[in-house]
Design a protein around this motif. Sequence first.
Motif, PDB file in Angstrom:
ATOM      1  N   TRP A 167       0.885  -1.123   0.082  1.00 43.88           N
ATOM      2  CA  TRP A 167      -0.114  -0.115  -0.007  1.00 43.88           C
ATOM      3  C   TRP A 167       0.937   1.217   0.061  1.00 43.88           C
ATOM      4  O   TRP A 167       1.797   1.347   0.778  1.00 43.88           O
ATOM      5  N   GLY A 168       0.608   2.238  -0.730  1.00 46.33           N
ATOM      6  CA  GLY A 168       1.422   3.256  -0.770  1.00 46.33           C
ATOM      7  C   GLY A 168       2.508   3.255  -1.942  1.00 46.33           C
ATOM      8  O   GLY A 168       2.910   4.614  -2.064  1.00 46.33           O
ATOM      9  N   ASP A 169       2.949   2.283  -2.270  1.00 43.83           N
ATOM     10  CA  ASP A 169       4.104   2.452  -3.403  1.00 43.83           C
ATOM     11  C   ASP A 169       3.630   3.009  -4.656  1.00 43.83           C
ATOM     12  O   ASP A 169       2.612   2.972  -5.059  1.00 43.83           O
ATOM     13  N   PRO A 170       4.436   3.966  -5.307  1.00 41.92           N
ATOM     14  CA  PRO A 170       4.220   4.508  -6.439  1.00 41.92           C
ATOM     15  C   PRO A 170       3.677   3.409  -7.770  1.00 41.92           C
ATOM     16  O   PRO A 170       4.274   2.534  -7.634  1.00 41.92           O
ATOM     17  N   VAL A 171       2.623   3.942  -8.238  1.00 41.29           N
ATOM     18  CA  VAL A 171       2.118   3.327  -9.282  1.00 41.29           C
ATOM     19  C   VAL A 171       2.384   3.837 -10.782  1.00 41.29           C
ATOM     20  O   VAL A 171       2.977   3.433 -11.713  1.00 41.29           O
ATOM     21  N   GLU A 172       1.826   5.194 -10.612  1.00 38.93           N
ATOM     22  CA  GLU A 172       1.911   5.891 -12.024  1.00 38.93           C
ATOM     23  C   GLU A 172       2.816   6.842 -12.108  1.00 38.93           C
ATOM     24  O   GLU A 172       3.521   7.266 -11.111  1.00 38.93           O
ATOM     25  N   ALA A 173       3.417   7.161 -13.144  1.00 38.33           N
ATOM     26  CA  ALA A 173       4.581   8.228 -13.365  1.00 38.33           C
ATOM     27  C   ALA A 173       3.965   9.527 -12.546  1.00 38.33           C
ATOM     28  O   ALA A 173       2.862  10.052 -12.527  1.00 38.33           O
ATOM     29  N   ARG A 221       6.774   9.348  -3.389  1.00 37.40           N
ATOM     30  CA  ARG A 221       6.953   8.322  -2.514  1.00 37.40           C
ATOM     31  C   ARG A 221       6.062   8.481  -1.443  1.00 37.40           C
ATOM     32  O   ARG A 221       5.702   9.751  -0.942  1.00 37.40           O
ATOM     33  N   PHE A 222       5.630   7.393  -0.726  1.00 35.44           N
ATOM     34  CA  PHE A 222       4.906   7.291   0.187  1.00 35.44           C
ATOM     35  C   PHE A 222       5.312   7.718   1.528  1.00 35.44           C
ATOM     36  O   PHE A 222       6.238   7.515   1.857  1.00 35.44           O
ATOM     37  N   ASP A 223       4.487   8.778   2.202  1.00 37.71           N
ATOM     38  CA  ASP A 223       4.742   9.311   3.405  1.00 37.71           C
ATOM     39  C   ASP A 223       3.384   9.182   4.021  1.00 37.71           C
ATOM     40  O   ASP A 223       2.540  10.052   3.718  1.00 37.71           O
ATOM     41  N   VAL A 224       3.234   8.402   5.142  1.00 38.04           N
ATOM     42  CA  VAL A 224       2.027   8.088   5.850  1.00 38.04           C
ATOM     43  C   VAL A 224       1.688   9.543   6.527  1.00 38.04           C
ATOM     44  O   VAL A 224       0.341   9.860   6.917  1.00 38.04           O
ATOM     45  N   ASP A 225       2.595  10.430   6.889  1.00 36.65           N
ATOM     46  CA  ASP A 225       2.307  11.729   7.523  1.00 36.65           C
ATOM     47  C   ASP A 225       2.012  12.800   6.536  1.00 36.65           C
ATOM     48  O   ASP A 225       1.754  13.941   6.800  1.00 36.65           O
ATOM     49  N   ALA A 226       2.199  12.615   5.272  1.00 33.91           N
ATOM     50  CA  ALA A 226       1.888  13.788   4.025  1.00 33.91           C
ATOM     51  C   ALA A 226       0.873  13.064   3.144  1.00 33.91           C
ATOM     52  O   ALA A 226       1.122  13.192   1.889  1.00 33.91           O
ATOM     53  N   GLU A 250      -4.626  13.353  -3.992  1.00 34.58           N
ATOM     54  CA  GLU A 250      -3.944  13.278  -5.427  1.00 34.58           C
ATOM     55  C   GLU A 250      -2.800  12.150  -5.402  1.00 34.58           C
ATOM     56  O   GLU A 250      -2.888  11.771  -6.384  1.00 34.58           O
ATOM     57  N   ALA A 251      -1.939  12.214  -4.412  1.00 35.39           N
ATOM     58  CA  ALA A 251      -1.027  11.028  -4.231  1.00 35.39           C
ATOM     59  C   ALA A 251      -1.460   9.873  -4.305  1.00 35.39           C
ATOM     60  O   ALA A 251      -1.182   8.995  -5.023  1.00 35.39           O
ATOM     61  N   GLN A 252      -2.582   9.410  -3.318  1.00 40.27           N
ATOM     62  CA  GLN A 252      -3.088   8.143  -3.388  1.00 40.27           C
ATOM     63  C   GLN A 252      -3.664   7.727  -4.636  1.00 40.27           C
ATOM     64  O   GLN A 252      -3.453   6.382  -4.903  1.00 40.27           O
ATOM     65  N   ALA A 253      -4.312   8.517  -5.658  1.00 38.10           N
ATOM     66  CA  ALA A 253      -4.635   8.193  -6.680  1.00 38.10           C
ATOM     67  C   ALA A 253      -3.682   7.684  -7.731  1.00 38.10           C
ATOM     68  O   ALA A 253      -4.045   7.125  -8.651  1.00 38.10           O
ATOM     69  N   LYS A 254      -2.552   7.852  -7.188  1.00 38.58           N
ATOM     70  CA  LYS A 254      -1.323   7.436  -8.171  1.00 38.58           C
ATOM     71  C   LYS A 254      -0.394   6.391  -7.459  1.00 38.58           C
ATOM     72  O   LYS A 254       0.708   6.035  -8.190  1.00 38.58           O
ATOM     73  N   GLN A 255      -0.800   6.210  -6.251  1.00 30.04           N
ATOM     74  CA  GLN A 255       0.071   4.948  -5.509  1.00 30.04           C
ATOM     75  C   GLN A 255      -1.066   3.682  -5.346  1.00 30.04           C
ATOM     76  O   GLN A 255      -2.062   3.816  -5.662  1.00 30.04           O
ATOM     77  N   PHE A 256      -0.069   2.875  -4.934  1.00 30.00           N
ATOM     78  CA  PHE A 256      -0.967   1.345  -4.872  1.00 30.00           C
ATOM     79  C   PHE A 256      -1.895   1.444  -3.690  1.00 30.00           C
ATOM     80  O   PHE A 256      -1.710   1.901  -2.805  1.00 30.00           O
ATOM     81  N   TRP A 287       9.502 -12.143  -8.191  1.00 24.63           N
ATOM     82  CA  TRP A 287       9.165 -10.937  -9.005  1.00 24.63           C
ATOM     83  C   TRP A 287       9.039  -9.777  -8.171  1.00 24.63           C
ATOM     84  O   TRP A 287       9.026  -9.706  -7.132  1.00 24.63           O
ATOM     85  N   VAL A 288       9.426  -8.677  -9.011  1.00 23.71           N
ATOM     86  CA  VAL A 288       9.445  -7.430  -8.283  1.00 23.71           C
ATOM     87  C   VAL A 288       8.942  -6.234  -9.189  1.00 23.71           C
ATOM     88  O   VAL A 288       8.674  -6.356 -10.364  1.00 23.71           O
ATOM     89  N   ARG A 289       8.989  -5.179  -8.681  1.00 21.80           N
ATOM     90  CA  ARG A 289       8.086  -4.234  -9.342  1.00 21.80           C
ATOM     91  C   ARG A 289       9.437  -3.606 -10.548  1.00 21.80           C
ATOM     92  O   ARG A 289      10.259  -3.387 -10.220  1.00 21.80           O
ATOM     93  N   ALA A 290       8.605  -3.239 -11.715  1.00 24.96           N
ATOM     94  CA  ALA A 290       9.554  -2.594 -12.412  1.00 24.96           C
ATOM     95  C   ALA A 290       9.373  -0.934 -12.329  1.00 24.96           C
ATOM     96  O   ALA A 290       8.590  -0.484 -11.426  1.00 24.96           O
ATOM     97  N   ASP A 291      10.203  -0.208 -12.801  1.00 25.66           N
ATOM     98  CA  ASP A 291      10.355   1.266 -12.454  1.00 25.66           C
ATOM     99  C   ASP A 291       9.122   2.013 -13.204  1.00 25.66           C
ATOM    100  O   ASP A 291       8.778   1.894 -14.229  1.00 25.66           O
ATOM    101  N   HIS A 292       8.238   2.358 -12.159  1.00 27.15           N
ATOM    102  CA  HIS A 292       6.757   2.960 -12.417  1.00 27.15           C
ATOM    103  C   HIS A 292       7.034   4.165 -13.329  1.00 27.15           C
ATOM    104  O   HIS A 292       6.178   4.594 -14.084  1.00 27.15           O
ATOM    105  N   ARG A 293       8.253   4.769 -13.126  1.00 28.44           N
ATOM    106  CA  ARG A 293       8.432   6.233 -14.211  1.00 28.44           C
ATOM    107  C   ARG A 293       8.481   5.666 -15.801  1.00 28.44           C
ATOM    108  O   ARG A 293       8.103   6.711 -16.505  1.00 28.44           O
TER     109      ARG A 293
END
Length: 684
Positions: free
Chosen positions: A126-132, A136-141, A145-151, A217-223
């Motif tokens: 949860w929170g890892d970047p998905v879309e370009a 980076r996930f910050d639980v305090d920030a 808009e950020a969540q809509a681009k994160q896992f 398996w690992v995540r590819a570079d989301h960018r």
Amino acid sequence: MTPQPLPLISSPRHGSRSLATCHYRCNNACDAPVPNETDHPAMRDLVEGALARRSLLKGSAVGAGALVLAGLGTASPAAAAPNALSAKDARSTPNVGRASFTPVAPNRVDAVTNAPEFTHNVVIRWGDPVEAGAPRFDVDAQTPEAQAKQFGYNNDYVGVLPLSGRQSLLVTNHEYTDENLMFPTGAYDDATTKKIAMAAHGMAVVTIEGGRATGSWVRADHRRAEHNRRITVHTPFAFEGPAAGHELLRTADDPTGRTVLGTFGNCAGGTTPWGTVLSGEENVNGYFDASGPVDPANATSFKRYGLATAAVTNRGWSSVDERFDLAKHPHEAYRFGWVVELDPYEPESTPVKQTMLGRFKHEGANVIISRSGHAVAYMGDDERGDYLYKFVSADTFRKGGSRAARSHNKSLLTRGTLYVARFTGDGTGDGEYGGAGTWVALTSDTTSFVPGMSVAEVLINTRLAADTVSPTKMDRPEDVEPNPVNGKVYAALTNNSNRGTSYPTDEVNPLGASMTRPALGAPLRTQSGNRNGYVLELEERRGDHTSTSFTWDLFLVCGDPEAPETYFAGYDKSRVSPISCPDNVAFDKVGNLWISTDGNVLGSNDGLFRVPVDGPERGRVQQFLTVPYGAETCGPLVTDDQLSVFVAVQHPGETDGATFEAPTSTWPHTDGFPRPSVVVSYRT
């Protein structure tokens, strides 16, 4: 980490599922009246006659569970199945369908615990970047808009589709959110938490690539991942099929009734033979409330679907998005509860809601191509007392990878016939219990078979339409999938925790009792209600998935092997793992059934189990892994090369009283709070 002994537990009201999970995921559905008020026969009624045939089962149960629950040691030898390898090769092969492994013992560890011959890695949290452009996930920030681009939160269904080279596309659902675990107390105002939670629902498409270890398996570079995509409550969807444009789907914002924003409550799903992903909208009723009186014209439908007609405080989304207020926008509720189809290969495409598959609490939808070439989808309505469904397409599947063939196949779910299942218990099955059944037609894309209801009305109010044709009431039919190897259909009926029993105390109710183990080695107790669930095995007439008749057996009656009512397809009960509350099912290329559980009543964490369905090993349940404390096992998925097993770990640490500051799990232990994640297991 060494599995620890199970603590002393009391009889759970909903298995091991916490009240927090009941609240956030399904709006405490088990505490509400059963929406199906008909007097149609239920599966429990059909197996009562089996009590007269219990003697063999009772005899085989005595003392069977002690060895298993004491530790589930190295599997004892057995006759080799037709596809089995030699004992030496089975111990070392990376092929998870044929490998032997030491079953995982029941435990309460805050970790993913694999069979010792296997390991795992976390693919995405949860929170890892998905879309370009995702931060980076910050639980305090956190921001919407950020969540809509994160896992998103609470990943459920897992699909893995090949892309190119070493890359594939991981497609997941994000079923629901738990704000108590997501946000530091007082860090965000109420409106912001709701908007972030809305963005954390939906689906995700993530590019992944093979890791260094075989099967990892690992995540590819989301960018640089052009296929990556987040679907949220605000993503536009198109209605397809006969109900599209019907007046009940029209709203002030969408007077055409053909476009709807978002999807939520997405539970299980399926990957189609043409390379799209189906996702089931399930507990959508808990997202609506009413600020005032609701139009009485909707009262019957709303009651049957468990929709509130008064102010509720479960989600409260109407305070930030007025369309969730039934008093102001009653038709908005009819726009959810569908099967969603997403094309992960076309990131700019508009996902659709397939109205031909009906509207109810979809656990998921799984498609097989019949011998005649028709697409057949199997579905369950995950509610106490509701039904099993099947759809058969009007058109046939086109083979080949051409653009024209794929475009044609993507239209297969828009035309056809929708059926509901009616079971009879005439004893024709070859197992301990069994019978026959009929698929009763509700509607085609052109003709309704329900008097007084149009095609669109049957599809929009499918529960009400089905009530008129006397189908069989089931115990929470969840995942329903056809086995691509033997062609049979397997349905997980998780449980019915509130269903009572009329059996005398000195008799055993095969589906109305279960055993709760306070601690390993302690005496067992019998409980009323179908606590542990069961798995049905259906065989279509002549193996034709378009047939309107079938036979059925109870493949598994889940629970503690020591309990007399449990049944494992006739397999030796002293050599199986205890299993409780089957939820999602999947198959490997060998044809083994893989079962994930939700709400284990036997005192252990939930887990994933492998079960052969044919040969001498038929019914041998072996636990492959367990998930962390408080979590549910979702997915699962075995890759085509049988080197990897994907599991979605949902709601770790979601226990009563847990908060962000005082969590009962911190899995995957990268932070001081839990993060739902997808993991992949593979041979060490």
